[in-house]
Design a protein around this motif. Structure first.
Motif, PDB file in Angstrom:
ATOM      1  N   LEU A   7       0.920  -1.310  -0.013  1.00 44.55           N
ATOM      2  CA  LEU A   7      -0.144   0.158   0.005  1.00 44.55           C
ATOM      3  C   LEU A   7       1.011   1.124   0.022  1.00 44.55           C
ATOM      4  N   ARG A   8       1.829   1.294   0.802  1.00 40.59           N
ATOM      5  CA  ARG A   8       2.616   2.338   0.878  1.00 40.59           C
ATOM      6  C   ARG A   8       3.490   2.840  -0.343  1.00 40.59           C
ATOM      7  N   ASP A 141      -6.404  -2.724   0.122  1.00 41.88           N
ATOM      8  CA  ASP A 141      -5.280  -3.184  -0.636  1.00 41.88           C
ATOM      9  C   ASP A 141      -4.758  -2.036  -1.418  1.00 41.88           C
ATOM     10  N   ALA A 142      -3.505  -2.400  -2.180  1.00 46.17           N
ATOM     11  CA  ALA A 142      -2.860  -1.588  -3.097  1.00 46.17           C
ATOM     12  C   ALA A 142      -3.896  -0.809  -4.140  1.00 46.17           C
ATOM     13  N   ILE A 143      -4.764  -1.827  -4.878  1.00 47.54           N
ATOM     14  CA  ILE A 143      -5.313  -1.233  -5.945  1.00 47.54           C
ATOM     15  C   ILE A 143      -6.262  -0.111  -5.294  1.00 47.54           C
ATOM     16  N   GLU A 144      -6.694  -0.171  -4.271  1.00 46.21           N
ATOM     17  CA  GLU A 144      -7.785   0.769  -3.762  1.00 46.21           C
ATOM     18  C   GLU A 144      -6.683   1.767  -3.330  1.00 46.21           C
ATOM     19  N   THR A 145      -5.742   1.658  -2.910  1.00 42.76           N
ATOM     20  CA  THR A 145      -4.777   2.758  -2.365  1.00 42.76           C
ATOM     21  C   THR A 145      -4.393   3.849  -3.359  1.00 42.76           C
ATOM     22  N   GLU A 146      -4.206   3.073  -4.682  1.00 39.74           N
ATOM     23  CA  GLU A 146      -3.827   3.887  -5.791  1.00 39.74           C
ATOM     24  C   GLU A 146      -4.999   4.768  -6.421  1.00 39.74           C
ATOM     25  N   LYS A 147      -5.970   4.194  -6.289  1.00 37.33           N
ATOM     26  CA  LYS A 147      -7.234   4.916  -6.741  1.00 37.33           C
ATOM     27  C   LYS A 147      -7.773   6.073  -5.772  1.00 37.33           C
ATOM     28  N   ARG A 162      -5.288   6.531   5.735  1.00 34.36           N
ATOM     29  CA  ARG A 162      -4.591   5.608   6.893  1.00 34.36           C
ATOM     30  C   ARG A 162      -3.946   4.348   6.188  1.00 34.36           C
ATOM     31  N   ILE A 163      -2.924   4.172   5.992  1.00 40.30           N
ATOM     32  CA  ILE A 163      -2.272   2.869   5.318  1.00 40.30           C
ATOM     33  C   ILE A 163      -1.367   2.099   6.151  1.00 40.30           C
ATOM     34  N   ASN A 164      -1.582   0.754   5.827  1.00 41.49           N
ATOM     35  CA  ASN A 164      -0.793  -0.288   6.430  1.00 41.49           C
ATOM     36  C   ASN A 164       0.514  -0.344   5.942  1.00 41.49           C
ATOM     37  N   ARG A 165       1.414  -0.696   6.922  1.00 42.98           N
ATOM     38  CA  ARG A 165       2.612  -0.948   6.546  1.00 42.98           C
ATOM     39  C   ARG A 165       3.128  -2.164   5.684  1.00 42.98           C
ATOM     40  N   ASN A 166       2.289  -3.145   5.952  1.00 47.45           N
ATOM     41  CA  ASN A 166       2.426  -4.638   5.263  1.00 47.45           C
ATOM     42  C   ASN A 166       1.745  -4.750   4.068  1.00 47.45           C
ATOM     43  N   ASP A 167       2.334  -5.669   3.113  1.00 44.04           N
ATOM     44  CA  ASP A 167       1.583  -5.921   1.920  1.00 44.04           C
ATOM     45  C   ASP A 167       0.217  -6.798   2.299  1.00 44.04           C
ATOM     46  N   LEU A 168      -0.966  -6.569   1.614  1.00 42.23           N
ATOM     47  CA  LEU A 168      -2.022  -7.034   2.003  1.00 42.23           C
ATOM     48  C   LEU A 168      -2.425  -7.690   0.671  1.00 42.23           C
ATOM     49  N   SER A 169      -3.115  -8.864   0.666  1.00 39.03           N
ATOM     50  CA  SER A 169      -3.691  -9.450  -0.344  1.00 39.03           C
ATOM     51  C   SER A 169      -4.556  -8.762  -1.284  1.00 39.03           C
ATOM     52  N   LEU A 170      -4.694  -8.619  -2.632  1.00 36.33           N
ATOM     53  CA  LEU A 170      -5.413  -7.932  -3.456  1.00 36.33           C
ATOM     54  C   LEU A 170      -6.839  -8.574  -3.480  1.00 36.33           C
ATOM     55  N   VAL A 171      -7.928  -7.874  -2.918  1.00 40.17           N
ATOM     56  CA  VAL A 171      -9.225  -8.213  -3.194  1.00 40.17           C
ATOM     57  C   VAL A 171     -10.255  -7.258  -3.912  1.00 40.17           C
TER      58      VAL A 171
END
Lengths: 312, 282
Positions: A7-8, A141-147, A162-171
């Protein structure tokens, strides 16, 4: 274009991409740029990158001034410091004045697992959503973070991300349109609805699979805009269900659960709030140990679902 | 002499009118920050009627200089200047701090034309001014930013974050002015918090420090010119002032930080204004 599930990193890369054409975007950092990934912007556009040192209060008010000069400032730090150390600056200099300042609370929730309670942000949604004029975003997730990062630049006004430090699975669906305020049905279901945010979206999707085997149909809704909360959508997702669960990696006080309970107080449906009880964080070997320790796993969601059903 | 006698007299007239406008806002019984507004009135007259580029017919004119009242409680003195320049009508003065008025108890850019930020929670305005200065510089605009800070406000840690940062960024389009009146809400700054050697403090943090009598119009104008001419970094003007200046019953008394005047005091205050007017015309 997104290059990873982080995400970051996605946040940092997206701003580099946006900053190419939009020269109004400026970044401010409080010496955590390699963690928040604001450093990517600093490498690309050094003249628009302000290293503010470990002085978050000044950083927030300087961002207010940059916004008054027509810039779109993003301030970056760990979530605890970005919105906690600089709370009154965000309240007075930014939110009262409705300034176009974007606050990125990185390493939010328990995701800074090793650093412990001083660094784990379990009260940021509460502090930010109580402020008038503030928009509060919590991607899963990262997809949503980009948008979301793109949408933050487009909207005028203060936003907390607010974003999480760790990779999260794409959903989430990369092709779906996004706008601030929307909530998304991730799993269709009819017995109980769970309103989840951040990492609890993934946990709730898992919970739906557990419960399916027990003959329970769980609807999972991703509430990634905590404020403004789309109350109409919230109510429509409650149609036909026997109970409601909320799930968040945040204190049970002042977070998504509180917001949903307030919004649905007239629904007369049983509600269970899943979150961190009235306690601070703690250090652990990894993130998943902490999610287990604080009862934020898929089985914990499933237990809450069973609990609301048994209340009928 | 850099300024004509007539220019100085005109600015002194403005400073008297500013103090009269302050009185108009706080009739007997109405609480207001008389002390800290009148201590900085002469500096404000110099800024708004001589040094700063302002455009009352277009408050958002991009060519304007900016003034951030970091000691936001003294906003009465800023209203007193803005009304004189025509940013809003005189009828607003009586409505200060009322529900229907546009003049809030502390500066609010949304409510009042000519106000540039939201301040009042002390310690933040210098940082906001720095942000503005950096933004203007990014756009290669020549406009200057002025921040009025209190001496009691020097106790706020954020002031020193901003002082260090402004030096680091070499913000030479930023001028801070410390209203060094020696008093704060409940007592003398000396008694409340140790802020001694402000000259040494600011200069060791890399600022160009100019120390003046904040009621001497020529010194004020000279200092503002010197600050403009200094291009290596930010400048601070330490203006020695008297809290409640020109109102003898209030001068040097912490009580008038935020108080209401009695009928007698209010009458006396207007007599002071009339005397000042006579003096300046003589």
């Amino acid at each position: 274009m997104r290059t990873s599930d982080s995400l970051r990193k996605t946040y940092g890369e997206t701003l580099v991409e946006l900053g190419k054409d939009n020269k109004s975007i400026v970044m401010l950092e409080a010496d955590l740029g390699n963690s928040t990934m604001s450093s990517l912007f600093g490498s690309a556009y050094p003249e628009r990158y302000f290293q503010m040192g470990i002085a978050e209060q000044n950083m927030a008010s300087v961002a207010a001034g940059l916004s008054l000069a027509g810039k779109i400032p993003f301030i970056n730090s760990f979530a605890v410091f970005a919105r906690g150390r600089a709370y009154d600056q965000i309240r007075s200099s930014v939110a009262i004045a409705k300034l176009n300042v974007k606050i990125c609370g990185s390493s939010a929730g328990l995701s800074d697992y090793g650093d412990g309670k001083t660094h784990q942000s379990i009260d940021d949604i509460a502090l930010m959503q109580v402020l008038p004029n503030m928009t509060v975003l919590s991607p899963c997730d990262a997809i949503e973070t980009e948008k979301m990062t793109k949408a933050m630049v487009e909207c005028n006004g203060p936003v907390y991300l607010r974003i999480n430090r760790n990779d999260l699975s794409l959903v989430t669906d990369p092709k779906a349109d996004y706008k601030i305020g929307q909530m998304t049905e991730m799993v269709k279901g009819k017995d109980v609805v769970v309103f989840a945010t951040g990492v609890m979206v993934q946990q709730s999707i898992q919970a739906a699979k557990i419960l399916e085997k027990e003959g329970i149909s769980l609807r999972v809704v991703n509430v990634s805009t905590i404020k403004p909360l789309d109350v109409t959508a919230l109510q429509s997702y409650c149609e036909g269900v026997k109970g409601i669960v909320t799930a968040e990696e945040h204190s049970i006080f002042g977070g998504l659960g509180s917001a949903v309970c307030s919004a649905l107080s007239m629904k007369r449906l049983p509600i269970e709030v899943l979150g961190i009880q009235d306690s601070f964080g703690t250090s652990a070997e990894n993130y998943s140990i902490l999610l287990k320790h604080y009862g934020l796993e898929s089985e914990d969601v499933a237990k809450k679902v069973r609990a609301v059903l048994s209340a009928n | 002499m850099k300024y004509s006698q007539e220019q100085i007299i005109e600015l002194k007239r403005k400073a008297i009118q500013i103090r009269a406008n302050i009185l108009e806002m706080i009739p007997p019984g109405k609480v207001g920050h008389l002390g800290g507004s009148s201590s900085i009135a002469d500096v404000m007259a110099a800024l708004y009627f001589h040094t700063m580029e302002v455009n009352p017919s277009d408050p958002k004119d991009p060519k304007r200089d900016r003034l951030i009242m970091s000691k936001g409680h003294a906003v009465l003195v800023q209203y007193a200047c803005l009304v004189e320049l025509g940013y809003f009508g005189r009828e607003e003065l009586a409505k200060v701090k009322t529900l229907e008025g546009m003049l809030q108890g502390h500066p609010d850019m949304d409510k009042t034309p000519g106000i540039e930020a939201v301040t009042g929670s002390l310690g933040q305005g210098l940082s906001v001014a720095l942000g503005l200065a950096l933004g203007l510089r990014l756009d290669k605009l020549p406009n200057r930013v002025y921040a009025i800070v209190g001496d009691g406000e020097q106790a706020e840690g954020q002031i020193w974050e901003a002082v260090m940062a402004a030096h680091g960024f070499k913000a030479n389009n930023l001028t801070a002015i410390v209203d060094f009146n020696g008093l704060q809400a409940t007592s003398t700054t000396k008694e409340i918090f140790p802020i001694e050697n402000l000259v040494g403090k600011w200069s060791s943090f890399g600022w160009n420090v100019i120390e003046i009598d904040g009621h001497d119009m020529v010194q004020i104008l000279d200092a503002l010119e010197e600050a403009k001419a200094f291009t290596e970094g930010p400048s601070v003007i330490l203006a020695h002032t008297v809290k409640g200046k020109c109102f003898p019953f209030a001068e040097g008394k912490a009580k008038y930080h935020n108080a209401s005047m009695t009928e007698e005091e209010y009458k006396e205050a207007w007599v002071c204004i009339e005397n000042l007017k006579r003096e300046v015309e003589a």
